[in-house]
Design a protein around this motif. Structure first.
Motif, PDB file in Angstrom:
ATOM      1  N   SER A  72       0.791  -1.262   0.190  1.00 54.74           N
ATOM      2  CA  SER A  72       0.046  -0.086  -0.030  1.00 54.74           C
ATOM      3  C   SER A  72       0.771   1.258  -0.115  1.00 54.74           C
ATOM      4  CB  SER A  72      -0.923  -0.026   1.189  1.00 54.74           C
ATOM      5  OG  SER A  72      -0.198   0.191   2.536  1.00 54.74           O
ATOM      6  N   VAL A  73       0.804   2.078  -1.088  1.00 51.30           N
ATOM      7  CA  VAL A  73       1.566   3.360  -1.146  1.00 51.30           C
ATOM      8  C   VAL A  73       0.390   4.299  -1.788  1.00 51.30           C
ATOM      9  CG1 VAL A  73       3.191   4.486  -2.193  1.00 51.30           C
ATOM     10  CG2 VAL A  73       3.477   2.123  -1.866  1.00 51.30           C
ATOM     11  N   PHE A  76      -2.959   3.687  -3.486  1.00 50.23           N
ATOM     12  CA  PHE A  76      -2.613   2.210  -4.289  1.00 50.23           C
ATOM     13  C   PHE A  76      -2.482   1.150  -3.001  1.00 50.23           C
ATOM     14  CE2 PHE A  76       0.341  -1.241  -5.757  1.00 50.23           C
ATOM     15  CZ  PHE A  76      -0.736  -1.698  -6.921  1.00 50.23           C
ATOM     16  N   LYS A  77      -3.651   0.358  -3.054  1.00 49.28           N
ATOM     17  CA  LYS A  77      -3.529  -0.754  -1.882  1.00 49.28           C
ATOM     18  C   LYS A  77      -3.852  -1.963  -2.450  1.00 49.28           C
ATOM     19  CE  LYS A  77      -5.024  -1.184   2.779  1.00 49.28           C
ATOM     20  NZ  LYS A  77      -6.007  -1.044   3.691  1.00 49.28           N
TER      21      LYS A  77
ATOM     22  N   THR B 329       5.700  10.712  -7.923  1.00 54.27           N
ATOM     23  CA  THR B 329       4.548  10.253  -7.257  1.00 54.27           C
ATOM     24  C   THR B 329       4.807   9.233  -6.222  1.00 54.27           C
ATOM     25  OG1 THR B 329       4.427   8.119  -8.914  1.00 54.27           O
ATOM     26  CG2 THR B 329       3.040  10.272  -9.207  1.00 54.27           C
ATOM     27  N   GLN B 331       4.074   6.465  -5.577  1.00 55.87           N
ATOM     28  CA  GLN B 331       4.184   5.121  -5.898  1.00 55.87           C
ATOM     29  C   GLN B 331       5.680   5.056  -6.356  1.00 55.87           C
ATOM     30  OE1 GLN B 331       1.307   6.374  -6.805  1.00 55.87           O
ATOM     31  NE2 GLN B 331      -0.166   5.551  -5.514  1.00 55.87           N
ATOM     32  N   GLU B 334       8.582   5.753  -3.672  1.00 56.76           N
ATOM     33  CA  GLU B 334       8.599   4.496  -2.892  1.00 56.76           C
ATOM     34  C   GLU B 334       8.959   3.244  -3.619  1.00 56.76           C
ATOM     35  OE1 GLU B 334       5.982   3.811   0.188  1.00 56.76           O
ATOM     36  OE2 GLU B 334       5.474   5.781   0.276  1.00 56.76           O
ATOM     37  N   GLY B 335       8.638   3.303  -4.869  1.00 55.19           N
ATOM     38  CA  GLY B 335       9.063   2.005  -5.678  1.00 55.19           C
ATOM     39  C   GLY B 335      10.687   2.225  -5.823  1.00 55.19           C
ATOM     40  N   LEU B 404       5.626  -0.850  -8.662  1.00 53.87           N
ATOM     41  CA  LEU B 404       5.232   0.430  -8.198  1.00 53.87           C
ATOM     42  C   LEU B 404       5.984   1.754  -9.002  1.00 53.87           C
ATOM     43  CD1 LEU B 404       5.932  -0.135  -4.341  1.00 53.87           C
ATOM     44  CD2 LEU B 404       3.661   0.423  -5.286  1.00 53.87           C
ATOM     45  N   LEU B 407       3.777   1.891 -12.199  1.00 55.08           N
ATOM     46  CA  LEU B 407       2.568   2.440 -11.891  1.00 55.08           C
ATOM     47  C   LEU B 407       2.670   3.905 -11.722  1.00 55.08           C
ATOM     48  CD1 LEU B 407      -0.555   1.486 -10.933  1.00 55.08           C
ATOM     49  CD2 LEU B 407       0.282   1.569  -8.698  1.00 55.08           C
ATOM     50  N   GLY B 408       3.556   4.266 -10.568  1.00 54.94           N
ATOM     51  CA  GLY B 408       3.661   5.565 -10.651  1.00 54.94           C
ATOM     52  C   GLY B 408       4.155   6.629 -11.723  1.00 54.94           C
ATOM     53  N   HIS B 484       6.900   5.913   4.068  1.00 52.89           N
ATOM     54  CA  HIS B 484       5.508   6.672   3.502  1.00 52.89           C
ATOM     55  C   HIS B 484       5.717   8.348   3.817  1.00 52.89           C
ATOM     56  CE1 HIS B 484       3.701   3.085   2.603  1.00 52.89           C
ATOM     57  NE2 HIS B 484       3.054   2.866   3.545  1.00 52.89           N
TER      58      HIS B 484
END
Lengths: 663, 526
Positions: A72-73, A76-77, B329, B331, B334-335, B404, B407-408, B484
């Motif tokens: 989960s970011v 997006f989960k 973004t 995602q 963090e990705g 991620l 996606l981002g 996060h």
């Protein structure tokens, strides 16, 4: 509660871990027991949970098992959730049920193999990932299974990795599938940024809601794009044009693997995915049409290649590609249940066919060439009868399973509500393909089981019926190929059988709740014509006639005039023959169009761009330049007093000249 | 915080050095003692760093465990260290990978063991310092110190062309860093102009307002230094040379951690210090990342040497990290950070695995092998698992990171995401082709018939990596959870508003957050 759904994939996972880690040490009987038992337990749990599903009200039939939050970011989960509803229920029973039979069969088929434990470990791993694929409650968990079964397939195709061509075939399968997965992944990205989720239980209601509110139009470009991208994934996994090329090569794996993975279960994942996404596809008629057209083309195209293959497994492989085409026609023309119906019956008869071919290959001592067979019916009666039944089923003769499912698909194509005219074309291609199917399948039967034996005396001596561990699964699957279709009897026939209380179409009714929203959309947006009953009867009769025609032709060529006609035809139509015999040279075209150019491009990038331009000129160039310039300037410092004296003198003269001249 | 954990983990490795130096390396037994000391101290560092995991507050977007002491007061230089969600896993990766690497050298390094271990420990200390420093001067010192042991490891214990590779590595990196030094001083100068105070404190320097042209120039210089380290196309050619010549341990540290210095530099320094400059170069960096992804994969495909193949694959993988950072973004970023850790694990493991067969056969050419799955089944299985992680197979760590990032990226720039995603296909091509040629088929070379499978020591240092591959793959939230809020802060800090008229207006919230960090840092200091 359904908090035990996780057990279904867990058992095969445990089996995989035990067989994979210590299988080498515990001996073959133990390995087989663990391998079969784990899948058998998964089948039992599937039955239990399916039974629990049946207890519920048809519209409440959804069991969800939450395991943990995967990632989960921000918005997006993704949860690791399993979902059992009517659709995944049917699938999981097919997967674990057929899987169980094939595990048992494998104990006989693979008995002699030195890497027996590795085989069962991989097979269990496959079942584990297939369960994840089917039970996953969102696209990402499905994707885990999706790539996971690809890995199992890669490992099993290349199971006898000492043969480089087997390893090569495995790699080809993985990479072609990766190309499809590339589309699948992009489809997921677009889906997430459109609907804000990847979960079935959120995306579909949301899409439906947006549609009903008028925020999402029928055929909205974004939904069409999502569907097409997902379908790219399906063409890879389910071997449709243009990504079907890996499946025939995949026959390099052990035959039970071909039966389980490359016929009954894994390759149908794409059909399942489209059926699962039925609301999206229904909202994107253009995408559905693309699915149906690609499918019809594949069904016909692959069937023609099947005509001239001499390798018994290759015939079945192309037949699988073709049959998958029929399933996609079904889900493409929005007859989702019919596609799934054919998926199920196909799992029965195609698994049976492959296992029978395995039994034949077993008897032939590994030889797969039908030109060396013939007359095996007498030596292997059980194999012969079961294979004949499965062949009649795939040829679509009533009242066998294939007849009901294939005919339903063809009828639905004929009455395609979104594009009625296209529907007729698809129907025509499908019917033609059905005739060809009957022809090449009976060619296989005749070449293998009839006539005189054409192999070596050694082989002839060795011919035998397979052991019960192999024949029992054959019998069960053959029986299912006969009766499996009776749960989906068309209304027309059901009505005719008993006028007062028509025989119900159990299968369609059972799946109804999964597809009812789609059906509703289709019935309001599509062009529903009411076709007269005589038309349906006559089309049904026509397809039976076409199948019989195919069989008759095969009989004429391969039984009555086997000694001269095939050879004469090959000579007479040499160009066509070569073209079809070489599978339309598609592999070669791909090789010269994609593989080689990319290879040479890479070599160019490496040798010219990287080593020469960037490194030699760009990086070491300045260094070299500095070196050369310093080498030049260092000549000035030659260490001789006289030179330095001369420089001094020159300097002095220059300075003097400057000042004197300036003044 | 009462205990200065960051001080401990950064300088603990150095404590062992006098002891190691005191031992003469005359016999094998004494060499073993040296090895054990080095291993023990690195394990201790790892366990101390585990304390960070429990003490780290994932809801705090600012810096934690802050240590702030004046160093050179006149120039506003201080010993200023701190940890946040951006650096957390990179620090853990460093303390984790160092002992693993040291075990891997047990049999590989027999020559000058003492010097090697000293170099490794200095390197660990410098790497940790680089990830933790919050003072630009201090950071620069660590950054440059790091070069020396790495230079020696390649130059002394490397292969045939080790001197060439070491010098190339050194000069390449040094050129970039010198320009960065100039710009650090420039930045401090501009800061003094506006606030009247000389300081190298990173948090004070965040939000320094610069003339636009300087913002762009300074960013370019910082970015150059970091892009060389990443390495981004076309600044990558030192990497294959360095990897091929470096001993296994050098390659593992180089790929596993040193390359992350580049991406980390972007996150910590280049992007938040110069958001406008960063925004100005965003299109270029995205394009170069995508070129890196595809180009690296294609060139990797045709390499005859396994190590070179892995080296080029790093160019491709780091391209994903840069792309993820630059789409800004949640995602993506963090990705990207997760992918840095992933790359450290899976590429580190790949280099270790290549080292295993290199120790046995003294060649890394793919054509020398073939069919070795039969003689080395355990090795082959582990190699396959690591390969799957490298090509982003779901349930392994590589999938989560790549997914991620893509996606981002897809949200911001669809074309970029589509192009970058094609790298996933190419990744499968080059890795599986290599696996096929090395492991499958018949054994053609008789020398391979006698290859021994993994021994216990080799298994012992590979097993933790395999566990991590699946741990991150199956439960990435454990790792993402620490990031996060820091990532949210980072994005707010770096994102600039769309150009309004001529001027680019800096996101006000971003600077407010920096102020918040400062006050927090000061509070913790007390």
């Amino acid at each position: 509660m359904a908090d035990y759904l996780y057990l279904i994939p867990l058992f095969p996972l445990i089996g995989f871990l035990i067989n994979g880690l210590v299988g080498k040490r515990i001996g073959k009987p133990m390995v087989s027991m663990i391998g079969c038992l784990s899948v058998g337990s998964a089948f039992l749990v599937s039955l239990l949970s399916f039974n629990e599903l049946l207890q519920l009200d048809p519209h409440q039939r959804q069991l969800v098992n939450h395991l943990w939050t995967w990632m989960s970011v921000g918005a997006f989960k993704v949860e690791v959730n399993f979902l059992l509803d009517q659709l995944s229920g049917v699938m999981i029973l097919v997967v674990t049920g057929v899987g169980f039979l094939i595990h048992i069969y494998s104990t006989g088929y693979m008995h002699e193999d030195e890497s027996y434990w590795r085989y069962f470990a991989y097979l269990n791993m496959f079942v584990f990932f297939m369960c994840c694929l089917v039970l996953g409650a969102n696209y990402l968990v499905m994707f885990v299974g999706w790539e996971g079964v690809g890995l199992a397939s890669y490992l099993l195709i290349g199971f006898w990795y000492k043969g480089m061509e087997n390893a090569e075939a495995g790699k080809k399968a993985f990479i072609v599938n990766r190309i499809g997965d590339f589309g699948f992944a992009l489809g997921m990205f677009l889906m997430f940024w459109t609907f804000g989720s990847l979960s079935y239980l959120e995306v579909f209601p949301k899409a439906l809601h947006l549609f009903e509110q008028g925020h999402l139009l029928l055929n909205a470009p974004v939904v069409v794009a999502i569907c097409l991208l997902l379908f790219v994934g399906a063409t890879g996994k389910s071997a449709q044009i243009p990504l079907y090329v890996w499946l025939p090569d995949a026959m390099a794996g052990p035959t039970p693997v071909s039966a389980l993975i490359h016929a009954a279960t894994m390759v149908t994942a794409g059909v399942y995915m489209v059926a699962r996404s039925n609301i999206l596809y229904t909202l994107a008629p253009t995408a559905s049409l693309v699915v149906a057209l690609v499918a019809a083309a594949t069904a016909l195209f692959a069937a023609t290649i099947g005509i001239l293959q001499n390798d018994i497994k290759k015939v079945l492989a192309y037949s699988t590609v073709s049959q998958l085409g029929y399933m996609f026609i079904g889900v493409g023309v929005t007859a989702y249940w019919a596609g799934i119906f054919h998926l199920m019956t196909h799992a029965f008869f195609k698994a049976c066919l492959f296992l029978c071919s395995g039994s034949v290959i077993h008897a032939m001592g590994g030889d797969q060439d039908m030109r060396n067979m013939g007359g095996l019916a007498k030596k292997m009666p059980i194999t012969y009868v079961t294979m004949l039944l499965a062949t009649l089923a795939i040829a679509g003769l009533p009242p066998l399973a294939g007849f009901f499912s294939k005919d339903e698909i063809l009828w639905k194509a004929f009455t395609y509500p979104y594009f009625p005219a296209m529907g007729k074309i698809i129907w025509f291609m499908g019917t033609l393909g059905a005739g060809i199917t009957a022809f090449y399948m009976f060619r296989l039967i005749f070449m293998t089981f009839h006539g005189d034996f054409r192999g070596t005396p050694e082989q002839a001596h060795h011919l035998h019926e397979s052991p019960p561990s192999m024949t029992v699964p054959l019998i069960i699957l053959a029986a299912l190929s006969v009766v499996g279709g009776w749960i989906g009897i068309p209304h027309l026939i059901g009505h005719a059988l008993n006028h007062h209380s028509p025989v119900p179409n159990l299968f369609e009714t059972f799946l109804e709740p999964v597809f009812e929203h789609s059906e509703h959309i289709v019935s309001t947006k599509g062009m529903i014509h009411h076709y007269p009953a005589w038309l349906e009867w006559s089309l049904m009769g026509l397809s039976v006639a076409v199948a019989l025609g195919g069989i008759a032709m095969a009989f004429h060529i391969y039984i009555r005039r086997f000694h001269e006609l095939p050879a004469r035809l090959a000579k007479q139509y040499a160009i066509h023959y070569q073209l079809v015999y070489n599978k339309y040279y598609v592999d070669e075209i791909y090789y010269y169009m994609f593989v080689l150019p990319i290879y040479y491009l890479s070599v160019f990038l490496w040798k010219v761009v990287d080593v020469l331009c960037i490194d030699k000129i760009g990086v070491n160039g300045p260094g070299w330049l500095v070196k050369r310039v310093s080498a030049g300037t260092s000549l000035i410092h030659d260490g001789y007093m006289q030179t330095y004296g001369a420089y001094m003198l020159l300097g002095l003269v220059a300075i003097l000249a400057f000042f004197l001249g300036y003044r | 915080m009462t205990q200065p954990i960051l001080l401990y983990i950064t300088f603990l490795p150095l404590i062992a050095i006098p002891f190691i130096m005191a031992i003469p390396q005359k016999s094998d037994a004494l060499k073993d003692v040296i090895r054990w000391i080095a291993l023990m101290i690195s394990v201790v560092v790892f366990f101390v760093s585990l304390r960070l995991y429990f003490a780290f507050d994932p809801s705090n977007p600012g810096f934690q465990f802050v240590e702030h002491h004046e160093w050179i007061k006149k120039y506003g230089i201080s010993y200023f260290m701190g940890l946040d969600g951006l650096s957390f896993w990179l620090v853990m990766l460093t303390t984790f990978l160092t002992p693993v690497t040291i075990i891997s050298t047990w049999k590989a390094i027999t020559n000058r063991v003492k010097e090697f271990m000293v170099a490794m420990l200095v390197l660990e200390s410098a790497m940790l310092g680089t990830f933790l420093a919050l003072d630009l001067f201090l950071f620069y010192v660590f950054w440059e110190i790091m070069l020396i042991p790495m230079f020696l490891i390649i130059g002394v214990w490397g292969g045939e062309r080790r001197i060439y590779a070491a010098v190339k590595f050194f000069l390449y990196t040094a050129v970039g860093s010198l320009l960065m030094l100039v710009c650090i001083i420039g930045l401090v100068y501009f800061h003094k102009q506006s606030s009247g105070e000389i300081t190298f404190n990173l948090l004070s320097l965040y939000g320094t307002s610069l003339p636009r042209i300087y913002e762009i120039l300074f960013f370019a210089a910082f970015a150059l230094a970091f892009a060389i380290k990443v390495p981004m196309f076309p600044l990558h050619t030192w990497l294959p040379d360095a990897h091929v010549e470096a001993p296994t341990a050098g390659s593992v540290i180089l790929a596993g951690i040193l390359l992350k210095m580049g991406t980390y530099g972007f996150i910590r320094f280049a992007m938040p210090l110069f958001p406008e400059g960063s925004a100005y170069f965003t299109p270029l960096i995205i394009v170069l990342s995508i070129i890196g992804i595809i180009y690296g994969a294609l060139v990797a495909m045709v390499q005859p040497d396994i190590k070179k193949l892995v080296a080029y694959s790093s160019v491709s993988h780091l391209g994903y990290c840069m792309l993820g950072l630059y789409v800004l973004t949640g995602q993506g970023v963090e990705g990207s950070i997760l992918q840095m850790v992933n790359h450290g694990i899976s590429t580190g493991a790949l280099f270790l695995l290549v080292g295993v067969i290199y120790e046995r056969r003294h060649t890394r050419l793919i054509e020398e092998y073939g069919g070795i799955a039969r003689v080395m089944p355990v090795y082959s299985t582990i190699f396959l698992i690591v390969t799957l992680s490298s090509i982003g197979f779901p349930t392994t760590n590589g999938f989560v990171g790549e997914f991620l990032i893509l996606l981002g990226a897809f949200k911001v720039n669809k074309a970029a995401a589509v192009l970058a995603a094609s790298g996933v296909v190419l990744g499968a091509v080059y890795m599986l082709w290599m696996v096929q040629r090395v492991f499958y088929g018949e054994i053609k070379n008789p020398k391979n018939l006698l290859l021994k499978d993994l021994n216990l020591r080799e298994f012992a240092y590979l097993a933790p990596l395999i566990i991590l591959i699946f741990w991150i793959g199956l439960y990435p939230n454990f790792f993402l959870g620490k990031m996060h809020v820091s990532v949210e802060r980072f994005i707010r800090q770096v994102k600039v508003e769309a150009p309004a008229g001529h001027a680019i207006v800096r996101n006000i919230e971003g600077s407010r957050f920096t102020a918040l960090d400062l006050s927090r840092a000061k509070k913790q200091e007390r």
